[in-house]
Structure formats: C-alpha cells, structure tokens
Design a protein around this motif. Structure first.
Motif, short mmCIF file in Angstrom:
data_model
loop_
_atom_site.label_atom_id
_atom_site.label_comp_id
_atom_site.label_asym_id
_atom_site.label_seq_id
_atom_site.Cartn_x
_atom_site.Cartn_y
_atom_site.Cartn_z
N VAL A 30 1.20 -1.42 -0.01
CA VAL A 30 -0.12 -0.13 0.09
C VAL A 30 0.94 1.37 0.06
O VAL A 30 1.60 1.40 0.87
CB VAL A 30 -1.01 0.11 1.28
CG1 VAL A 30 -1.59 1.31 1.42
CG2 VAL A 30 -1.87 -1.07 1.03
N LYS A 32 0.25 4.45 -0.21
CA LYS A 32 -0.42 5.86 -0.09
C LYS A 32 0.60 6.57 0.77
O LYS A 32 0.36 7.86 0.74
CB LYS A 32 -1.74 5.53 0.74
CG LYS A 32 -1.50 4.98 2.14
CD LYS A 32 -3.14 4.47 2.49
CE LYS A 32 -3.13 4.09 3.62
NZ LYS A 32 -4.54 3.46 4.23
N TYR A 33 1.61 6.11 1.62
CA TYR A 33 2.57 6.84 2.23
C TYR A 33 3.84 6.97 1.49
O TYR A 33 4.79 7.53 1.95
CB TYR A 33 3.05 6.17 3.55
CG TYR A 33 1.77 5.67 4.29
CD1 TYR A 33 0.87 6.34 5.09
CD2 TYR A 33 1.41 4.24 4.27
CE1 TYR A 33 -0.16 5.72 5.85
CE2 TYR A 33 0.49 3.75 5.09
CZ TYR A 33 -0.49 4.49 5.65
OH TYR A 33 -1.48 4.06 6.46
N ASN A 53 -5.56 4.38 -1.90
CA ASN A 53 -6.91 4.55 -1.59
C ASN A 53 -7.43 5.93 -2.01
O ASN A 53 -8.56 6.42 -1.71
CB ASN A 53 -6.96 4.47 0.04
CG ASN A 53 -6.44 5.58 0.70
OD1 ASN A 53 -5.55 6.37 0.12
ND2 ASN A 53 -6.72 5.88 2.05
N ILE A 75 -8.02 0.66 -3.16
CA ILE A 75 -8.50 0.11 -2.03
C ILE A 75 -9.44 1.04 -1.16
O ILE A 75 -9.62 0.57 0.10
CB ILE A 75 -7.40 -0.59 -1.13
CG1 ILE A 75 -6.57 0.78 -0.74
CG2 ILE A 75 -6.59 -1.47 -1.76
CD1 ILE A 75 -5.34 0.26 0.28
N MET A 159 -13.23 -8.39 0.39
CA MET A 159 -12.10 -7.71 1.14
C MET A 159 -12.62 -7.23 2.47
O MET A 159 -13.83 -7.15 2.61
CB MET A 159 -11.54 -6.39 0.41
CG MET A 159 -10.58 -5.60 1.02
SD MET A 159 -11.29 -4.38 2.17
CE MET A 159 -10.88 -2.80 1.26
N ILE A 161 -11.77 -4.92 6.44
CA ILE A 161 -10.75 -4.19 7.26
C ILE A 161 -11.03 -4.74 8.70
O ILE A 161 -12.21 -4.57 9.13
CB ILE A 161 -10.84 -2.83 7.03
CG1 ILE A 161 -10.42 -2.40 5.56
CG2 ILE A 161 -9.74 -2.08 7.99
CD1 ILE A 161 -10.71 -0.92 5.44
N MET A 195 -3.42 -6.06 7.72
CA MET A 195 -2.74 -4.80 7.12
C MET A 195 -1.46 -4.93 8.23
O MET A 195 -1.28 -6.05 8.67
CB MET A 195 -3.56 -3.68 7.32
CG MET A 195 -5.09 -3.91 6.96
SD MET A 195 -6.04 -2.35 6.92
CE MET A 195 -5.43 -1.36 8.25
N SER A 196 -0.57 -3.82 8.34
CA SER A 196 0.63 -3.97 9.06
C SER A 196 0.13 -4.27 10.45
O SER A 196 1.15 -5.04 10.93
CB SER A 196 1.09 -2.48 9.30
OG SER A 196 1.40 -2.10 7.86
N ARG A 211 -2.91 -6.37 2.27
CA ARG A 211 -2.72 -4.95 2.10
C ARG A 211 -1.75 -4.43 3.14
O ARG A 211 -2.23 -4.09 4.08
CB ARG A 211 -3.92 -4.02 1.81
CG ARG A 211 -5.06 -5.04 0.92
CD ARG A 211 -6.38 -4.42 1.00
NE ARG A 211 -6.80 -3.98 2.35
CZ ARG A 211 -7.47 -4.68 3.09
NH1 ARG A 211 -7.85 -5.88 2.75
NH2 ARG A 211 -7.64 -4.28 4.28
N ILE A 212 -0.34 -4.04 2.96
CA ILE A 212 0.35 -3.59 3.90
C ILE A 212 1.12 -2.43 3.49
O ILE A 212 1.76 -2.39 2.35
CB ILE A 212 1.38 -4.54 4.30
CG1 ILE A 212 0.69 -5.79 4.94
CG2 ILE A 212 2.58 -4.05 5.18
CD1 ILE A 212 1.66 -7.08 5.45
N GLY A 213 1.17 -1.35 4.39
CA GLY A 213 1.61 0.20 3.77
C GLY A 213 2.73 0.41 4.97
O GLY A 213 3.87 0.45 4.72
N SER A 214 2.31 0.84 6.17
CA SER A 214 2.89 1.35 7.15
C SER A 214 4.16 0.67 7.36
O SER A 214 5.54 1.11 7.62
CB SER A 214 2.52 2.10 8.26
OG SER A 214 1.34 1.29 8.60
C1 PLP Z 1 -3.99 2.23 4.42
C2 PLP Z 1 -4.49 0.81 4.24
C3 PLP Z 1 -4.07 -0.25 4.28
C4 PLP Z 1 -2.54 -0.51 4.87
O1 PLP Z 1 -2.53 -0.12 6.21
P1 PLP Z 1 -1.19 -0.23 7.09
O2 PLP Z 1 -1.50 -0.29 8.40
O3 PLP Z 1 -0.28 1.19 6.71
O4 PLP Z 1 -0.60 -1.34 6.68
C5 PLP Z 1 -4.83 -1.53 4.08
N1 PLP Z 1 -5.94 -1.59 3.36
C6 PLP Z 1 -6.62 -0.20 3.39
C7 PLP Z 1 -8.06 0.02 2.82
C8 PLP Z 1 -5.81 0.90 3.64
O5 PLP Z 1 -6.89 2.04 3.44
#
Ligand code: PLP
Length: 221
Positions: A30, A32-33, A53, A75, A159, A161, A195-196, A211-214
C-alpha cells in the motif's frame, strides 16, 4: 525500504508456513504513504502489486510508473463522481466495492465501453461507524445479486478491514467472519485481509491477499 520489505516477507513466510505450506499469499504494497522513488525502489526489489486509496494518487503514481509492469489496486472508498477517473486508469483490482448503488453506477458506466472491472466485495466485519461495506448478513445475497446484474463487474472474492483494536481476539473475530463468507461463495478466489498491525492473524485465518503500507514505508513504526 528494500530491507524493510525483505524483513516483512520473512515474517509473512513464517506465518504462511505455520498456516499451510500449500497456501499462496499475494502482498499488495500500500503505497499511499510513498512517493514514486520509493515505489521504484520496491519494484527493483521485485515487488509488483501496489495499492492506493485515493483516485488522484492512483492516477498520479500509476502514470508516473507507466513504463513498469506494475499491478495497481484501488482500496479506498470510491465516490460516484470519481468513477470515470478510476475506470480510465484500468486498475488491476478494485478491492472496495462497498454498496449496491456503487455497483449499479459502475455497471452503467462500463456497459457502454465493453470494459470489465475486477472487483472484491468489501465486507464490514468491524463495528466502527467510519468503516464502509456490506453487512456480513447481506454479503452472500449481495454478491450473487451483483454477479447476476452487473456483468461488467467481475467479482473475484471479498475484502475486509478488521476492527482497530489491541485485543487480538476482536481482530480475529473479524477475520473469521470474513473467511466464513468467503468459503460460502462459489468460485471466489481472493480473500483480502491483513494490514501492518494484523497480517499475521489474517494469515492464520486464511487470508490470501495482504494490504500492507506502514510496515514497509513508514519509518515511524
Ligand atoms: C492504508 C490501508 C491499508 C494499509 O494499512 P497499514 O496499516 O499502513 O499497513 C490497508 N487497507 C486499506 C483499505 C487501507 O486504506
């Protein structure tokens, strides 16, 4: 960034082997950052799937990297006034189809173009007010309804969250609810969750897309 990705992949792999050596998992980074240079850095380490996103960020970054064979995932919550912008990008997968109204609006736009959009149905397994998606009790019926009435939307799975909680049992309850729905859908391929903060729990409950970002991009973690 590459080092962080490498460490993450090792942890994913350990959780995967604990769950099942036969289970295949895809990691969506992910971004976005992240900026384009960071995306390129990850590309050079072998990462191919990226998620955004916001439609404008998806457009900017996918255009900036258009020479690379990347796979873009959307996402976030899609506002109807952004539908044309999203479709123009032709994302690999739209993971956050969160209402029948949106499905109908997407189908209307797509049927004139004879294009298709791969989608996941977003299920609201957490009770937080700010999360969108289909209620678990309506999910199967809505999935079938969209499959029937929206031929230009290609549903590939679901999907979710999980709830934002430090109590891993609450998080796990969300993943278990999603998995139960996933298993009842004939031909569903993708169970996108984790996620993270919770991907190891998600893998333990059958996630096959993370889905992993941070954990990759945000050095503050
Ligand atoms: C930002 C986001 C993620 C990733 O989240 P992190 O905690 O940064 O890994 C996953 N799914 C969705 C829908 C997001 O908006």
């Amino acid at each position: 960034m590459q080092e962080r990705l490498g460490k993450l992949i090792e942890k994913i792999e350990a959780a995967r082997l604990k769950y099942s050596a036969h289970h295949i998992i895809k990691l969506v980074a992910v971004s976005k950052y992240a900026n384009l240079a960071q995306i390129l850095d990850l590309y050079n380490a072998g990462q191919r799937a990226f998620g955004e996103n916001k439609v404008q960020d998806l457009r900017f970054k996918s255009q900036g990297a258009e020479n690379l064979p990347l796979e873009w995932h959307f996402i976030g919550h899609l506002q109807e006034n952004k539908i044309n912008a999203l479709l123009a990008i032709k994302p690999f997968l739209f993971q956050s189809l969160d209402s029948l109204k949106l499905a109908t609006a997407l189908q209307k736009r797509l049927e004139n173009s004879s294009d298709f959009l791969n989608c996941l149905l977003q299920i609201k397994t957490a009770c937080e007010e700010n999360k969108t998606g289909f209620a678990p009790k309506n999910a199967l019926e809505s999935y079938a309804e969209i499959a029937q009435n929206c031929p230009n939307l290609r549903l590939k799975g679901i999907m979710t969250i999980a709830t934002n909680s430090s109590d891993s049992r609450e998080v796990e309850a969300c993943f278990k609810a999603a998995r139960a729905i996933f298993e009842k859908i004939p031909n569903a391929e993708i169970l996108s969750m984790g996620m993270s903060s919770d991907y190891e729990i998600a893998i333990g409950n059958g996630a096959n897309m993370l889905r992993i970002g941070s954990e990759i991009f945000n050095s503050a973690r």
